[in-house]
Every structure is written in C-alpha cells, then in structure tokens.
Design a protein around this motif. Structure first.
Motif, PDB file in Angstrom:
ATOM      1  N   HIS A   1       0.848  -1.188   0.000  1.00 42.31           N
ATOM      2  CA  HIS A   1       0.000   0.000   0.000  1.00 42.31           C
ATOM      3  C   HIS A   1       0.884   1.237   0.000  1.00 42.31           C
ATOM      4  O   HIS A   1       1.842   1.315   0.761  1.00 42.31           O
ATOM      5  CB  HIS A   1      -0.901   0.008   1.248  1.00 42.31           C
ATOM      6  CG  HIS A   1      -1.970   1.051   1.215  1.00 42.31           C
ATOM      7  ND1 HIS A   1      -2.767   1.325   2.298  1.00 42.31           N
ATOM      8  CD2 HIS A   1      -2.383   1.891   0.235  1.00 42.31           C
ATOM      9  CE1 HIS A   1      -3.625   2.298   1.977  1.00 42.31           C
ATOM     10  NE2 HIS A   1      -3.404   2.662   0.739  1.00 42.31           N
TER      11      HIS A   1
ATOM     12  N   MET B   1      -5.616  -0.172  -7.612  1.00 48.13           N
ATOM     13  CA  MET B   1      -4.725  -1.298  -7.346  1.00 48.13           C
ATOM     14  C   MET B   1      -3.935  -1.539  -8.616  1.00 48.13           C
ATOM     15  O   MET B   1      -4.511  -1.625  -9.699  1.00 48.13           O
ATOM     16  CB  MET B   1      -5.550  -2.521  -6.983  1.00 48.13           C
ATOM     17  CG  MET B   1      -4.716  -3.710  -6.565  1.00 48.13           C
ATOM     18  SD  MET B   1      -3.998  -3.482  -4.938  1.00 48.13           S
ATOM     19  CE  MET B   1      -5.208  -4.317  -3.953  1.00 48.13           C
TER      20      MET B   1
ATOM     21  N   GLY C   1      -0.528  -7.173  -6.026  1.00 49.72           N
ATOM     22  CA  GLY C   1      -0.937  -5.792  -6.244  1.00 49.72           C
ATOM     23  C   GLY C   1      -0.376  -4.803  -5.240  1.00 49.72           C
ATOM     24  O   GLY C   1       0.021  -5.173  -4.122  1.00 49.72           O
TER      25      GLY C   1
ATOM     26  N   ARG D   1      -1.729  -1.223  -3.663  1.00 46.05           N
ATOM     27  CA  ARG D   1      -2.841  -0.264  -3.588  1.00 46.05           C
ATOM     28  C   ARG D   1      -2.261   1.137  -3.508  1.00 46.05           C
ATOM     29  O   ARG D   1      -1.569   1.467  -2.542  1.00 46.05           O
ATOM     30  CB  ARG D   1      -3.732  -0.545  -2.381  1.00 46.05           C
ATOM     31  CG  ARG D   1      -4.881   0.441  -2.264  1.00 46.05           C
ATOM     32  CD  ARG D   1      -5.925   0.012  -1.259  1.00 46.05           C
ATOM     33  NE  ARG D   1      -6.540  -1.257  -1.570  1.00 46.05           N
ATOM     34  CZ  ARG D   1      -7.445  -1.444  -2.525  1.00 46.05           C
ATOM     35  NH1 ARG D   1      -7.863  -0.431  -3.252  1.00 46.05           N
ATOM     36  NH2 ARG D   1      -7.952  -2.634  -2.729  1.00 46.05           N
TER      37      ARG D   1
END
Lengths: 117, 111
Positions: A10, A89, A111, A113
């Motif tokens: 993230h 994402m 992924g 974010r």
C-alpha cells in the motif's frame, strides 16, 4: 511455487508527487505487464514490456507513466506526477511463451494499492 | 475485437459442480479462450485455456461448443476457496497479448 511479488502493498501519496511501484517477476519469465484496477471496476491493461522495450501500451499509459527493468530481477512502474484518478490497485504480471497458454498465461502479483490524496 | 458475455453472478453449494458459461458469438478462428479468476483482494489467477477441444487441468475443465460460439468453465466440486470473479477472455496472439477483462461472473459458494 514461484510467484510474482510486489512492493509496497500500500502506497499513500499526495497529488503531484512521483511514485515508483516495484515488482519482481517470476525469474525465468521474459515478458512483463502492468495492469490497474480502480475500486469496483474492471482490470485494465497498461503496458507490456519485453527485451527492455515497451511492446504495447494502452491509452491510459500516457507520458506520466514509465516502466523500467533496472536490473535482472526488478520491474518498476513510475508515475511522475500523480493525480487523484490514479488511485487504484496496480498489478504486475509476467509470462513466458513456453507456457501452455503462451503469453496469455500471465502470472499476477498481489498488487500495490495506490492512494492519491 | 471479439466480445464475451457472462452472467453477472452465480451461486453454488459447496461440494457441488459449477458450470460457468461464456458466450463469444463473434469469435474468430484463431482466438483462444482463456479463463482467469480473481479471488477477493488478490490479483487475477490463470485457470485454463482452450481452442477447440475440451480441456482439463488440476483446477477446472473447459468445455467448448462445437461451433466455438460459447464455452463453459466447469469446477467439479466447488469449495469456499473458489468464491471469486471468473473472467472469460479471448486472445488470438496476433501480436497483442494484453488481457482484456470484462466484468466477469461473481461466483458465490454457499457452505
């Protein structure tokens, strides 16, 4: 089993800042991709990369985006000046033409974010 | 580009077979049919692909209609882990290998 990894999981950034998203593709794969998925929407293709060159890119992949394979293992996506609408994402993928599904058999990472505030 | 049509959602009971349909009436002779799935909060995952003949692998089976205008992904015994969005994607390999994802079918598995 080999897998694609992505860092960070993230990333929060302010509008106008540059971000670099990192990926380590599967080690013997030679084709690399970036896709993105805005929350609640479809997965969208951004770019494909082979032999240190962009093979294909979508309309989304404008001059604000760039990709690089800086060494033998990493594959990066840079967004030069982030906008609110870049929040999504971002998935990295890799493939090998010798796989049963050919280059359509792509292996995705978990992924990153990206949140742009 | 040839287009695919899938139901928005389906439900299945755990341990029962699931048949996920996909229509692709404008498929060309060189288009392969690929299936991916996306589990919640994860990246897409390759499931299976085929051209004309039915295909089996450890994850699923793919049944392709004789006229190739439709196909069905078969999960033989649904588990809770199979709850995901399933995507049917066509690709001819004619110099472009980007995956074009639609909305897919959201499969719910009921315990």
């Amino acid at each position: 089993e080999p897998e694609v990894t992505q860092t960070p999981s993230h990333q929060v950034t302010q509008m106008g800042q540059e971000v670099i998203l990192r990926c380590v593709p599967i080690s013997n794969h030679l084709y690399f991709y970036w896709y993105r998925q805005i929350l609640g929407q479809k997965v969208e293709f951004l770019v494909s990369f082979y032999n240190n060159e962009i093979s294909e890119k979508s309309e989304i992949f404008d001059d604000q985006f760039s990709v690089e394979r800086p060494d033998g293992s990493n594959f990066t996506l840079k967004i030069r000046s982030t906008k609110l609408e870049d929040s999504a994402m971002y998935f990295c993928a890799s493939s090998d033409p010798l796989l049963a599904g050919g280059l359509y058999e792509q292996y995705f990472g978990p992924g990153t974010r990206l949140t742009v505030t | 580009d040839a287009k695919t049509t899938q139901p928005n959602s389906m439900e299945s009971n755990e341990e029962e077979p699931v048949h996920l349909p996909c229509n692709h009436s404008t498929i060309s002779g060189t288009d392969y049919i690929h299936w991916y799935r996306q589990l919640p909060s994860q990246g897409p995952e390759y499931v299976i692909h085929g051209l004309t003949s039915n295909v089996n692998n450890r994850m699923a089976s793919l049944a392709i209609a004789e006229d190739r205008k439709s196909s069905t992904l078969i999960l033989h015994r649904a588990t809770l882990r199979d709850a995901a969005v399933y995507y049917c994607i066509l690709g001819s390999g004619a110099g472009s290998y980007q995956l074009t994802f639609g909305k897919g079918t959201k499969l719910s598995v009921i315990p």
